[in-house]
Design an enzyme around this catalytic site. Structure first.
Site, short mmCIF file in Angstrom:
data_model
loop_
_atom_site.label_atom_id
_atom_site.label_comp_id
_atom_site.label_asym_id
_atom_site.label_seq_id
_atom_site.Cartn_x
_atom_site.Cartn_y
_atom_site.Cartn_z
N LYS A 9 38.33 49.01 29.21
CA LYS A 9 36.93 49.40 29.22
C LYS A 9 36.74 50.74 28.49
CE LYS A 9 36.11 46.87 33.58
NZ LYS A 9 35.67 47.01 35.00
N TYR A 49 29.56 39.15 32.48
CA TYR A 49 29.42 39.52 33.89
C TYR A 49 28.32 38.72 34.58
CZ TYR A 49 32.68 43.48 33.61
OH TYR A 49 33.81 44.27 33.51
N PHE A 57 25.02 46.68 41.45
CA PHE A 57 25.74 47.43 40.42
C PHE A 57 25.66 46.78 39.04
CE2 PHE A 57 28.75 44.60 42.56
CZ PHE A 57 29.37 43.95 41.49
N ARG A 85 46.62 40.69 37.72
CA ARG A 85 45.76 41.28 38.76
C ARG A 85 46.56 42.22 39.65
NH1 ARG A 85 40.08 40.56 38.62
NH2 ARG A 85 40.11 40.68 40.89
N THR A 91 40.01 46.47 42.86
CA THR A 91 38.79 46.80 42.11
C THR A 91 38.39 48.25 42.32
OG1 THR A 91 38.06 44.52 42.32
CG2 THR A 91 36.38 46.15 41.77
N ARG A 102 45.06 50.90 38.04
CA ARG A 102 43.91 51.61 38.64
C ARG A 102 44.39 52.65 39.66
NH1 ARG A 102 40.42 46.06 39.38
NH2 ARG A 102 39.22 46.14 37.43
N ASN A 112 36.72 51.96 36.38
CA ASN A 112 38.05 51.49 36.81
C ASN A 112 38.91 50.94 35.68
OD1 ASN A 112 36.70 49.11 36.47
ND2 ASN A 112 37.00 48.35 38.55
N HIS A 115 39.47 45.33 32.83
CA HIS A 115 39.07 44.02 33.36
C HIS A 115 40.22 43.04 33.17
CE1 HIS A 115 36.83 40.29 34.00
NE2 HIS A 115 37.50 39.83 32.96
N GLU A 126 36.28 33.26 29.57
CA GLU A 126 36.13 34.62 29.05
C GLU A 126 36.77 34.76 27.67
OE1 GLU A 126 36.14 36.61 33.54
OE2 GLU A 126 37.75 37.10 32.14
#
Ligand code: UDP
Ligand code: MG
Length: 149
Positions: A9, A49, A57, A85, A91, A102, A112, A115, A126
């Site tokens: 990100k 998203y 949010f 993950r 998250t 993270r 964070n 993704h 995606e």
């Protein structure tokens, strides 16, 4: 075989963490099939998203992901969704275990860093949003045998 979309990100790019984050995924043994720097426009952000539309949010999430260049990657292999993950961490970075991306580099849920797709189905969806088929390489199965068998 599973495929996952990764997005570093805008905060990851701005903070100079592209290399360290990619290194962690790479050193874990994950195989990259696509990698590029790009900007996410609002339309793409809203599609990516879409599952979060209507949540409190959502607007700030779209603003965040469109706020600067991102790095997108495709990772393929057995069980990569769960492996990635687990490497990424929870998250909310304040609950992410030390040793995760993270948990080591972030403090705020709204910043964070990364993704990662949360299911094989979403990985496929995606990837189709972010990569044209000819941007993904066919991995050399002869040299990557250990990860495909
Ligand atoms: N997010 C947020 N506030 C929240 C929940 C999520 O800002 O209360 C953001 C955060 O950047 C997160 C993204 O929305 O990474 C997508 O949320 P999701 O639950 O899918 O988390 P992820 O799959 O990224 O761990
Ligand atoms: Mg998610």
């Amino acid at each position: 075989m599973e495929r996952s979309l990764i997005i570093l990100k805008p905060d990851a790019v701005q903070r100079g963490l592209m290399g360290p984050i990619i290194s962690r995924l790479e050193q874990r043994g994950l195989r990259f099939a696509g990698l590029k720097l790009m900007r996410v426009d609002e339309a793409l952000a809203r599609r990516h998203y879409a599952v979060h539309e209507g949540k409190p949010f959502f607007a700030s999430l779209v603003e965040y992901i469109t706020s600067g260049p991102v790095v997108v990657a495709a990772i393929t292999g057995n069980n990569v969704i769960a492996t990635i993950r687990n490497t990424v961490g929870a998250t909310n970075p304040s609950q992410a275990a030390p040793g995760t991306i993270r948990g080591d580099y972030a403090v705020e849920i709204g910043r964070n860093l990364i993704h990662a797709s949360d299911s094989p189905e979403n990985g496929e969806k995606e990837l189709a949003l972010f990569f044209a088929p000819n941007e993904l390489v066919e991995l050399e199965r002869s040299t990557d045998r250990w990860i495909y068998e």
